[in-house]
Scaffold this active site. Structure first.
Site, PDB file in Angstrom:
ATOM      1  N   SER A   1     -10.104   7.043  28.796  1.00 61.55           N
ATOM      2  CA  SER A   1     -11.460   7.140  29.307  1.00 61.55           C
ATOM      3  C   SER A   1     -11.531   8.141  30.474  1.00 61.55           C
ATOM      4  O   SER A   1     -11.189   9.303  30.292  1.00 61.55           O
ATOM      5  CB  SER A   1     -11.944   5.743  29.695  1.00 61.55           C
ATOM      6  OG  SER A   1     -13.320   5.702  29.899  1.00 61.55           O
TER       7      SER A   1
ATOM      8  N   ASP B   1     -17.388   5.618  19.499  1.00 58.65           N
ATOM      9  CA  ASP B   1     -17.049   5.163  20.845  1.00 58.65           C
ATOM     10  C   ASP B   1     -18.321   5.234  21.694  1.00 58.65           C
ATOM     11  O   ASP B   1     -18.879   6.311  21.885  1.00 58.65           O
ATOM     12  CB  ASP B   1     -15.972   6.076  21.429  1.00 58.65           C
ATOM     13  CG  ASP B   1     -15.445   5.623  22.782  1.00 58.65           C
ATOM     14  OD1 ASP B   1     -16.225   5.037  23.560  1.00 58.65           O
ATOM     15  OD2 ASP B   1     -14.267   5.870  23.062  1.00 58.65           O
TER      16      ASP B   1
ATOM     17  N   HIS C   1     -14.099   1.557  22.159  1.00 57.83           N
ATOM     18  CA  HIS C   1     -13.718   2.541  23.165  1.00 57.83           C
ATOM     19  C   HIS C   1     -12.224   2.810  23.101  1.00 57.83           C
ATOM     20  O   HIS C   1     -11.412   1.890  23.194  1.00 57.83           O
ATOM     21  CB  HIS C   1     -14.109   1.998  24.537  1.00 57.83           C
ATOM     22  CG  HIS C   1     -13.913   2.957  25.661  1.00 57.83           C
ATOM     23  ND1 HIS C   1     -14.131   4.312  25.544  1.00 57.83           N
ATOM     24  CD2 HIS C   1     -13.507   2.753  26.944  1.00 57.83           C
ATOM     25  CE1 HIS C   1     -13.882   4.898  26.706  1.00 57.83           C
ATOM     26  NE2 HIS C   1     -13.493   3.978  27.569  1.00 57.83           N
TER      27      HIS C   1
END
Length: 511
Positions: free
Chosen positions: A228, A452, A480
Site C-alpha cells: 500500500s 483493489d 487490498h
C-alpha cells in the site's frame, strides 16, 4: 462525514492483512537463531553521515522469537545539527545458516507499524520460505509507533475528533466551518505534542531512514517488501538510491504522480466498485439484509446512510453512529473479501437499530480497543499526507473531481468529500507529486489487484510503467494487495524473485 478527499486514500494500511489478522487470528514461526553479525555497509556515504551508518545495533530478545533494537537517525537529513530521532526495529532471524540478508517490510499507511506487523502476524507479512532465507525486519518509520512519534490527542480527544462530527451530508457553510475548526484544533494539538518533529515527517526523509537501516544492518543493497503506502516509500527509495536497490516488491501500488485530489476521487470510486462486488456476493447468500438487484441494494444502503445521518444510532458506550462512522465501518470491511461477512452483520444490525457491530469495524479502522487507541496510526497518517501532498488544486479542479465522484460513486459520494484536513495543517507540504523512473535500479516487481478499493489497479499499472525496471504482476480478484492472499501464481513469482532474483520476462496476469 468522515472523509476529506484524501482521508481514506491510504488509511487502513496493510488493510487486508490487518483485517484478516484482527478477525481471524495469526500464527507465528517458533524457531529462530541469532542472525550473523555483518559490518555496516557505508560505501558512498557522505562523511557527515558516517557516524549514523557506522553505529552498532544492539539487539535484545523480545516476544520470545524476535529481537528488537533502536537505531538513531538525523531528524533533518539536510542538517544533522538539528538533532536526532529514534527508529524502532524488530527482527525474525533467518533459519538457514547462510541467509540472503535482511528483508525490510512496511505495511503501509502512512502510519502503520512495521514492528507490530512482524511481531503480530509474521506469517501473514511474508511466506515461510522467505522466513527461512531472510532476516525479516519490521520497522516503525519516523513519526510512527515505537519510533520517535507524532502525538496529538489523548483517547477522549481522539474520540471527539473522530466520532463527534457534525451531521448533514453535502455540508452547509456552518457544517464546513465546524469541520475546519476541528481540523485546525487537531493540527495545533499535533504540533504542540510532537516535540517539533512535524516538518520532518515526510516520505523522503523516511526513505533516507530506510537506507540508513540498510547500512547499519550490513546490507549492500536493500531488499524490501512494501504494501500500500509502502509502495510509495519503496519507489521514493528507488528514486533516491537506485544504485542501492536490491530486490523490491511494491504491492498495492500508489501512483506517485497523482495529486491528493485525484487520490481521494479515484479511491472513492474504487470503494464504490468494491461495495458493488460485496453487494452481488451478499445478495447471492441467505443472510443478506438487502434484496433485489445490486442497484436496488445500493439504493437501500443509501437510504440507511441518509437515515443515520439524520438520526444517529446510540451505542452502549454513548457514541452515536452517524453516516460518518457507518461509512468508516463499511470502508474498513471492504479492504478484504474475507471481512465481507462482518459487513453483512454490521449492516443487518444497523438496519435493526443496533450500531454495535458497525462500531467494532470503525474502531478497528482507527486502532481503538476498549476506548484506548493502541497506536498513533491516525495521527501519523495525517502528518505524512499533509507534508507529502501539496494543496495545489483549483476550485474548478475540485468541483470537477466532485462531479466525477458523484457520477461514478453515487452511493459513497455524499459521505466522502468535504474540507481537506491538510488545509488547516500547521506546516506547508514539501512533497512533490511526480513520476518516478528510478533509472539504473535493478528490477522492481509491482503487484496490483484488479478490484483493489484502497489502491486502485490503475495505480499499479502506472507505477510499473513509470519505473525503468518495473515488472507488473496482476492479481485478478478482490481486496487490498495481492501477495500472500491465496493466489499461488502471485506468491510463486514474488518469492522466487526474493530467493533467486529472477523476474518474469514480461508482465504477468494471475487469475
Amino acid at each position: 462525514m468522515t472523509f476529506s478527499l484524501r482521508r481514506s486514500a491510504l488509511a487502513l494500511v496493510a488493510g487486508s492483512a490487518v483485517v484478516a489478522v484482527a478477525l481471524s487470528g495469526c500464527s507465528f514461526k517458533q524457531d529462530s537463531t541469532p542472525a550473523p553479525t555483518r559490518a555496516p555497509s557505508t560505501s558512498g556515504v557522505a562523511a557527515e553521515l558516517l557516524p549514523y551508518y557506522e553505529q552498532a545495533v544492539e539487539w535484545t530478545e523480545c516476544n520470545d522469537v524476535f529481537e528488537c533494537a533502536t537505531v538513531t537517525a538525523p531528524l533533518d537529513w539536510s542538517d544533522t545539527s538539528a538533532g536526532d530521532i529514534d527508529l524502532a526495529l524488530i527482527r525474525h532471524t533467518a533459519t538457514r545458516t547462510d541467509p540472503l540478508g535482511s528483508l525490510l517490510v512496511n505495511p503501509g499507511g502512512p502510519g502503520a507499524s512495521g514492528v507490530a506487523l512482524v511481531r503480530d502476524s509474521l506469517d501473514y507479512s511474508v511466506g515461510a520460505d522467505l522466513q527461512v532465507s531472510y532476516d525479516v525486519v519490521g520497522f516503525d518509520p519516523r513519526g510512527v509507533g515505537d519510533s520517535t512519534a507524532v502525538s496529538c490527542y489523548d483517547a477522549s480527544g481522539m474520540d471527539a475528533y473522530l466520532f463527534d462530527l457534525p451531521t448533514g451530508a453535502g455540508g452547509s457553510d456552518e457544517w464546513t466551518a465546524e469541520l475546519n475548526a476541528a481540523n485546525a484544533d487537531f493540527a495545533a494539538a499535533c504540533d504542540a505534542n510532537s516535540g517539533g518533529i512535524l516538518p520532518y515527517i515526510t516520505t523522503e526523509n523516511s526513505a533516507r531512514d530506510m537506507d540508513l537501516l540498510r547500512g547499519v544492518l550490513g546490507d549492500d543493497q536493500l531488499n524490501y517488501l512494501g504494501y500500500s503506502y509502502g509502495t510509495f516509500l519503496g519507489a521514493t527509495y528507488a528514486k533516491l538510491f537506485p544504485e542501492n536497490v536490491g530486490r523490491l516488491v511494491l504491492d498495492g501500488a500508489i501512483d506517485p504522480s497523482v495529486s491528493g485530489l485525484d487520490v481521494g476521487t479515484t479511491q472513492g470510486i474504487g470503494f464504490e466498485s468494491a461495495l458493488r462486488a460485496y453487494m452481488a456476493d451478499c445478495l447471492a447468500g441467505e443472510d443478506c439484509p438487502f434484496a433485489g438487484t445490486v442497484d436496488d441494494a445500493m439504493a437501500d444502503l443509501g437510504t440507511l446512510l441518509a437515515s443515520v445521518d439524520r438520526s444517529p444510532l446510540a451505542n452502549a458506550d454513548g457514541r452515536m453512529l452517524g453516516s460518518s462512522s457507518l461509512m468508516t465501518a463499511i470502508i474498513a470491511a471492504l479492504y478484504s473479501q474475507g471481512s465481507w461477512p462482518y459487513l453483512t452483520t454490521a449492516l443487518t444490525s444497523a438496519l435493526a437499530g443496533d450500531p454495535s457491530v458497525a462500531f467494532v469495524l470503525a474502531d478497528f479502522y482507527y486502532a481503538r480497543e476498549d476506548g484506548v487507541y493502541t497506536d498513533n496510526s491516525t495521527e501519523a497518517f495525517a502528518a505524512y499526507n499533509c507534508m507529502d501532498y501539496p494543496l495545489d488544486y483549483t476550485a474548478e479542479e475540485k468541483a470537477a473531481a466532485q462531479a466525477r465522484l458523484e457520477a461514478d460513486a453515487p452511493t459513497i459520494a455524499p459521505y466522502w468529500s468535504g474540507p481537506d484536513q491538510c488545509e488547516e495543517w500547521v506546516y506547508p507540504a514539501t512533497g512533490v507529486r511526480e513520476e518516478i523512473t528510478a533509472a539504473g535500479a535493478a528490477p522492481i516487481v509491482v503487484v496490483g489487484t484488479t478490484n483493489d478499493p484502497a489502491t486502485p489497479y490503475e495505480w499499479s499499472v502506472a507505477l510499473a510503467d513509470q519505473l525503468e525496471s518495473g515488472v507488473l504482476v496482476t492479481r485478478v480478484g478482490e481486496g487490498h494487495t495481492g501477495y500472500n492472499k491465496g493466489n499461488e501464481c502471485v506468491d510463486d513469482i514474488v518469492e522466487n524473485y526474493f530467493l533467486t532474483g529472477a523476474v518474469p520476462a514480461e508482465d504477468v496476469v494471475c487469475e
